[in-house]
Design a protein around this motif. Structure first.
Motif, PDB file in Angstrom:
ATOM      1  N   LEU A   1      -3.527  -1.044  11.000  1.00  0.00           N
ATOM      2  CA  LEU A   1      -2.107  -0.794  10.779  1.00  0.00           C
ATOM      3  C   LEU A   1      -1.425  -1.927  10.016  1.00  0.00           C
ATOM      4  O   LEU A   1      -1.959  -3.032   9.882  1.00  0.00           O
ATOM      5  N   GLY A   2      -0.202  -1.640   9.580  1.00  0.00           N
ATOM      6  CA  GLY A   2       0.518  -2.516   8.667  1.00  0.00           C
ATOM      7  C   GLY A   2       0.773  -3.920   9.167  1.00  0.00           C
ATOM      8  O   GLY A   2       0.803  -4.863   8.366  1.00  0.00           O
ATOM      9  N   TYR A   3       0.995  -4.116  10.477  1.00  0.00           N
ATOM     10  CA  TYR A   3       1.312  -5.471  10.922  1.00  0.00           C
ATOM     11  C   TYR A   3       0.124  -6.422  10.807  1.00  0.00           C
ATOM     12  O   TYR A   3       0.297  -7.634  10.887  1.00  0.00           O
TER      13      TYR A   3
ATOM     14  N   HIS B   1      -0.889   2.558   3.274  1.00  0.00           N
ATOM     15  CA  HIS B   1      -0.418   1.588   4.264  1.00  0.00           C
ATOM     16  C   HIS B   1       0.311   2.364   5.354  1.00  0.00           C
ATOM     17  O   HIS B   1       1.268   3.083   5.075  1.00  0.00           O
ATOM     18  N   ASP B   2      -0.149   2.253   6.586  1.00  0.00           N
ATOM     19  CA  ASP B   2       0.469   2.950   7.715  1.00  0.00           C
ATOM     20  C   ASP B   2       1.132   1.938   8.631  1.00  0.00           C
ATOM     21  O   ASP B   2       0.461   1.049   9.173  1.00  0.00           O
ATOM     22  N   CYS B   3       2.444   2.072   8.808  1.00  0.00           N
ATOM     23  CA  CYS B   3       3.207   1.148   9.643  1.00  0.00           C
ATOM     24  C   CYS B   3       3.288   1.677  11.066  1.00  0.00           C
ATOM     25  O   CYS B   3       3.398   2.890  11.286  1.00  0.00           O
TER      26      CYS B   3
ATOM     27  N   SER C   1       4.648   5.470   5.957  1.00  0.00           N
ATOM     28  CA  SER C   1       3.469   5.101   5.177  1.00  0.00           C
ATOM     29  C   SER C   1       3.816   5.046   3.706  1.00  0.00           C
ATOM     30  O   SER C   1       4.836   5.608   3.272  1.00  0.00           O
TER      31      SER C   1
ATOM     32  N   ASN D   1       8.310  -4.670   4.497  1.00  0.00           N
ATOM     33  CA  ASN D   1       8.677  -4.680   5.905  1.00  0.00           C
ATOM     34  C   ASN D   1       8.515  -6.092   6.446  1.00  0.00           C
ATOM     35  O   ASN D   1       7.867  -6.928   5.828  1.00  0.00           O
TER      36      ASN D   1
ATOM     37  N   GLU E   1       5.732   1.607  12.803  1.00  0.00           N
ATOM     38  CA  GLU E   1       7.045   2.239  12.943  1.00  0.00           C
ATOM     39  C   GLU E   1       7.037   3.717  12.544  1.00  0.00           C
ATOM     40  O   GLU E   1       8.027   4.419  12.743  1.00  0.00           O
TER      41      GLU E   1
END
Length: 264
Positions: free
Chosen positions: A225-227, A128-130, A135, A76, A132
């Motif tokens: 979170l992912g970011y 990994h949880d985005c 996951s 991403n 958006e």
């Protein structure tokens, strides 16, 4: 822990996430208003403090089995930083890439990928949880960030680790609708920096990181979170404040309205 206490704990966490999530969803509008901005950061602080009260500082994010690994770990954000310098590193298999550690440290460091691979490593299979909504589960191997920071020696006043990256997303508006420098960066505090699952990762699923997933190095801070999982790491700066770093809010997306603390 009793069932009632479990329910109370889950309710408290979900309430904090719901409030913070609503603010993130409307960040473009809310952060233009100073009053909403104060509310936004108050909710963020509540989320951070409540999570840390409910979870032990060293408590691990859930780890999974090899059988749970996702067939594809979706990349991403930036898929390739591009540019002549990064392309040259790809061609050279990143043998000349250096991770620099500086700022409020007593012993600044510059480490090659080979040197990082020669240090004690940790492997963990995590989700990994985005932001958006998707996951993926992957197996990460890397060096614990805490080990590197201990070697560098934190100086007086150190509070945050800032991660400077090779990818540039110039053109996204920062708070207030202005345009700003787009070099990706992220940050965490020292509580998360010394968490045992916080890694400078160089392998994904037993192989060197591919370019879309952040080669040659990326941050893994598994309780966020992912970011927050910054890719293409070049430099770690230890600092006492974000005020002189880019937009001043502690991360590329945070400068554009996201929460700084993205705990899950």
């Amino acid at each position: 822990m009793t069932a009632a206490r479990n329910i109370t704990r889950r309710a408290a966490i979900l309430a904090g996430f719901a409030g913070a999530g609503a603010l993130i969803w409307n960040a473009d509008n809310l952060t233009l208003n100073p009053s909403f901005s104060r509310v936004f950061h108050a909710v963020e602080d509540w989320t951070r403090m409540s999570q840390r009260m409910l979870l032990q500082p060293g408590q691990l994010a859930k780890e999974y089995s090899v059988a749970d690994i996702s067939p594809v770990f979706k990349p991403n954000g930036t898929f390739n930083p591009g540019g002549a310098e990064y392309d040259a590193h790809i061609a050279q298999d990143f043998v000349n890439w250096r991770l620099k550690i500086g700022g409020l440290v007593r012993h600044p460091m510059s480490l090659s990928i080979a040197e990082l691979r020669g240090l004690p490593s940790r492997t963990q299979i995590t989700r990994h949880d985005c932001v958006e909504g998707w996951s993926a589960i992957g197996m990460w191997t890397g060096v614990q960030l805490g080990l590197l920071l201990k070697a560098a020696g934190l100086a007086s006043g150190a509070r945050y680790a800032v991660f400077h990256c090779a990818d540039n997303l110039d053109g996204e508006p920062i708070k207030g609708g202005e345009q700003g420098p787009g070099q990706y960066y992220e940050s965490i505090d020292l509580v998360d920096a010394f968490h045992p699952q916080t890694l400078i990762a160089y392998n994904l699923n037993g192989k060197p990181l591919g370019v879309p997933n952040g080669a040659p190095l990326r941050l893994r801070v598994e309780r966020q979170l992912g970011y927050k999982q910054a890719k293409y790491l070049q430099r770690i700066e230890i600092t006492d404040s974000f005020r002189n770093v880019a937009g001043g809010y502690g991360g590329y997306w945070e400068d554009r309205g996201y929460e700084w603390y993205a705990g899950i």
